[in-house]
Design a protein around this motif. Structure first.
Motif: not given
Length: 322
Positions: A124-128
């Motif tokens: 999810c951090t990568a997506h952000m």
């Protein structure tokens, strides 16, 4: 009763205790989850130290996976026995926990418990980072520090699938090999390496479009120098030390940078966004490469798991096995 790791006060890992607590019954819109495991992240360490304050006593851990064992009133999209994962809400260091039902996402049959429990938050951090902080498109150049780490293991292949060119840093030759296996095109090795110089050479003097720095003060100045004018600098952690030399002048006309300190917890706080992001995160994790996961620790050994991450003696995401 269930066993949890409870933080009694901010400070060292000695303030973590393995104790019994009543998990309670799920209220309206909640589920009770019997967990397989919980990921150990730097957010947990920052919360333990009080950098990100929590009411005390607290149960740390912001991602995990398990089986639904009870549902509260109004929960219609989940049933007892469903295998689910979640990210972005504290309380993970527990055998059983209550969870807002909207946080629980059903897991595909071919998606491992360990990957769900220790990969969702970083995905999810990568997506952000790749879709919100800086929209990565074909040709984007990216510098990411700690190229063998858990976040980089997801960011690098995802960015590469988007058409980016990635340069990473690593402290040792062995970690450099892992960064290359993730998909980095070049790795700068060594804590004393001339990072900015090597990045500038790699980009024909221009600098990278997007820098992702989770180290903090030790790499801050080099990261600034390595980022192109009108590029983006994302400070996603301070594993190596708090930013003490940061000044507004650092982002003035000379550098003309966009500087972010993005919070994945804030990013995942919106229910509508959360559902879409977690689904994409799962797809990204399934796409791989499926690199070896971090070390496993029993739940009762949460202090050792945090210490291994904090001291830099591990790669990947430590997993508390329940």
């Amino acid at each position: 009763m269930t066993r949890v790791v409870e933080l009694s006060a901010t400070g060292s890992v000695q303030n973590l205790s393995f104790v019994s607590r009543d998990p309670g019954r799920p209220g309206p819109g909640e589920i009770r989850l019997r967990q397989f495991g919980a990921g150990v992240n730097f957010i947990d360490i920052y919360q333990r130290k009080g950098i990100y304050p929590l009411p005390m006593p607290a149960v740390l851990g912001v991602e995990g996976a398990g089986v639904v064992e009870a549902v509260g009133e109004g929960v219609i999209h989940l049933s007892v026995g469903d295998r689910v994962g979640y990210a972005g809400i504290v309380g993970g260091y527990a055998e059983t926990r209550l969870l807002p039902a909207w946080r629980a996402t059903k897991l595909p049959d071919d998606f491992s418990d360990a990957l769900a429990a220790s990969g969702l938050l970083r995905a999810c951090t990568a997506h952000m980072l790749l879709h919100k902080v800086h929209e990565v498109t074909p040709g984007t150049t990216v510098l990411i520090h700690a190229g063998a780490g858990g976040l980089a293991s997801i960011v690098i292949p995802w960015a590469k699938r988007l058409g980016a060119h990635i340069i990473a840093t690593a402290s040792t030759e062995a970690k450099a090999e892992r960064a290359l296996a993730h998909g980095a095109e070049k790795v700068i090795i060594g804590r004393d390496a001339a990072i900015a110089t090597e990045v500038r050479e790699w980009t024909d003097g221009r600098g990278v479009d997007f820098t992702i720095d989770g180290i903090g003060e030790p790499t801050f100045r080099a990261s600034l120098e390595a980022t192109a004018k009108f590029g983006t600098f994302a400070s996603v952690g301070q594993a190596g030390g708090e930013l003490t030399s940061l000044s507004a002048k650092d982002f003035g006309p000379r550098t003309s940078l966009a500087f972010y300190t993005p919070s994945v917890m804030a990013y995942l706080a919106d229910a509508a966004r959360y559902e879409a992001v977690v689904k994409e995160a799962i797809q990204a994790l399934r796409a791989g490469p499926q690199t070896p996961q971090g070390p496993h620790f029993p739940l009762s050994d949460a202090s050792a798991a945090q210490s291994s991450l904090e001291n830099g003696t591990t790669t990947g995401t430590p997993l508390l096995v329940i």
